[in-house]
Write an enzyme that holds these catalytic residues in place. Structure first.
Site, short mmCIF file in Angstrom:
data_model
loop_
_atom_site.label_atom_id
_atom_site.label_comp_id
_atom_site.label_asym_id
_atom_site.label_seq_id
_atom_site.Cartn_x
_atom_site.Cartn_y
_atom_site.Cartn_z
N GLY A 11 0.82 -1.20 0.00
CA GLY A 11 0.00 0.00 0.00
C GLY A 11 0.85 1.25 0.00
O GLY A 11 0.53 2.25 0.65
N ASP A 37 2.21 -1.83 -4.54
CA ASP A 37 0.81 -1.42 -4.60
C ASP A 37 0.21 -2.05 -5.85
O ASP A 37 0.88 -2.81 -6.56
CB ASP A 37 0.68 0.11 -4.64
CG ASP A 37 -0.58 0.59 -3.89
OD1 ASP A 37 -1.66 0.07 -4.22
OD2 ASP A 37 -0.47 1.47 -3.02
N ARG A 39 -0.65 -0.52 -8.50
CA ARG A 39 -0.07 0.13 -9.69
C ARG A 39 1.27 0.73 -9.33
O ARG A 39 1.49 1.16 -8.19
CB ARG A 39 -1.00 1.24 -10.21
CG ARG A 39 -2.30 0.71 -10.81
CD ARG A 39 -3.25 1.84 -11.14
NE ARG A 39 -3.69 2.52 -9.92
CZ ARG A 39 -4.65 2.05 -9.13
NH1 ARG A 39 -5.26 0.92 -9.40
NH2 ARG A 39 -5.00 2.73 -8.04
N ASP A 52 -1.08 -7.35 -5.65
CA ASP A 52 -2.46 -7.38 -5.20
C ASP A 52 -2.45 -8.23 -3.95
O ASP A 52 -2.28 -9.45 -4.01
CB ASP A 52 -3.36 -7.99 -6.28
CG ASP A 52 -4.82 -8.10 -5.83
OD1 ASP A 52 -5.09 -7.88 -4.64
OD2 ASP A 52 -5.67 -8.42 -6.68
N TYR A 142 -15.44 -0.51 7.85
CA TYR A 142 -14.01 -0.25 8.00
C TYR A 142 -13.59 -0.44 9.46
O TYR A 142 -12.60 -1.12 9.76
CB TYR A 142 -13.70 1.17 7.54
CG TYR A 142 -12.30 1.65 7.81
CD1 TYR A 142 -11.20 1.11 7.14
CD2 TYR A 142 -12.05 2.66 8.73
CE1 TYR A 142 -9.91 1.55 7.38
CE2 TYR A 142 -10.77 3.11 8.98
CZ TYR A 142 -9.71 2.56 8.30
OH TYR A 142 -8.43 3.02 8.55
#
Length: 326
Positions: A11, A37, A39, A52, A142
């Site tokens: 991340g 991450d 991308r 991923d 969350y």
């Protein structure tokens, strides 16, 4: 021979990850911090892997490739964004955590960092000086995922001896990235609007006081926790962390000292209901006692730095129209 610390940041493109990765590179060296991450980061200087984190085989592949000794697992769908698709949020947040814990256990990693949040608190907790051991009944998916994650972190420590450490972050304020779906994101966006001489529409009521923390304090706290001796870590769910607390009206007051004509409209939405169940102030005495935590930034200093850094950022954009905001 002492084992070389090699860190995987999962991340690394996010608000926290982008800044923490650079701090870790400065401390441990570019070759010993692997950013990852979904991308790649444009113009990233260092080692970057596409991961991923819902794919455990891919996490294992990267851990083995670089002989990873620590993982900072920062990937998650945040509070406000998560409410738009609760089941996906639960699946992503929990599956990625389980994958990190399992890979870390099987590869005998030294340490794992898992960020929690004040979103774990609900109506069962005192809203003033919320204690570390407050009853957790979060009102968002969350928060539910973070509360569950805290218990799993402790379970892996007790069951397998995996050194998992965690902080319950307040709202994080930083100039390096744009808001990404959190309930406290107004406290970042408001500075962008002020510097651009735009009117700001606030999705919270003006008197909604919430705990906040400046990004520099966040990075320092995270690294201090991870570097503390294991014998000093008394909490294996997650540590409360306090920076400063304020309301939108108080931010506006500070901004108007620099931008007297700054205009604000209050238009509370579903995030107001989320925020109303969160603490106003946090008791972080355990963090202070165990690993010497002490915040450095208050609202006044945060405002000055945010305005200064964002003015510099937008000036660069004007000089280079093709430049992209981080």
């Amino acid at each position: 021979m002492e084992k070389t610390t090699t860190i995987l940041v999962i991340g690394a493109n996010g608000q926290l990850g982008s800044v923490l990765t650079e701090a870790l590179k400065g401390k441990y060296g570019v070759r010993h911090v692997i950013a990852s991450d979904l991308r790649a980061q444009d113009g990233y200087e260092g080692i970057f892997e596409i991961i991923d984190a819902t794919d455990i085989d891919r996490v294992q592949e990267v851990v083995a490739k670089y002989n990873i000794t620590q993982i900072y697992h920062l990937a998650a769908i945040l509070s406000a964004k998560g409410e738009k698709d609760p089941l996906v949020t639960w699946d992503v947040n929990m599956k990625t955590l389980f994958n990190v814990l399992e890979v870390s256990r099987k590869n005998n990693l030294d340490k794992v960092f898992f960020p929690s949040s004040i979103a774990v608190f609900g109506e069962g907790a005192s809203l003033v000086n919320t204690p570390n051991n407050a009853y957790l009944n979060p009102a968002t998916v969350y928060g539910i995922s973070k509360a569950a994650g805290e218990n799993w972190a402790q379970y892996y420590f007790l069951k397998y001896g995996l050194d998992v450490r965690s902080i319950r972050y307040p709202g994080v304020i930083g100039y390096q990235s744009i808001p990404s779906g959190g309930t406290t994101d107004y406290a970042v966006d408001i500075f962008h609007k002020a510097v651009q001489n735009q009117e700001f529409e606030c999705f919270l009521q003006e008197d909604t006081t919430l705990p906040m923390i400046f990004i520099d304090d966040v990075i320092r706290a995270t690294i201090e926790l991870m570097e503390a001796p294991a014998t000093d870590i008394s909490i294996r769910t997650s540590y409360n962390l306090s920076g400063t607390s304020f309301s939108p009206a108080e931010v506006v007051e500070e901004i108007r000292k620099l931008y007297p004509d700054f205009k604000v409209r209050y238009n509370p939405d579903f995030r107001q209901d989320i925020a109303s169940k969160w603490p106003k102030t946090i008791d972080d005495s355990n963090a202070c006692k165990d690993w010497g935590w002490k915040p450095k930034f208050d609202l006044q200093s945060i405002t000055k730095i945010m305005i200064q850094k964002l003015k510099e950022k937008y000036k660069k954009e004007i000089k280079n129209p093709n430049a992209l905001m981080l």
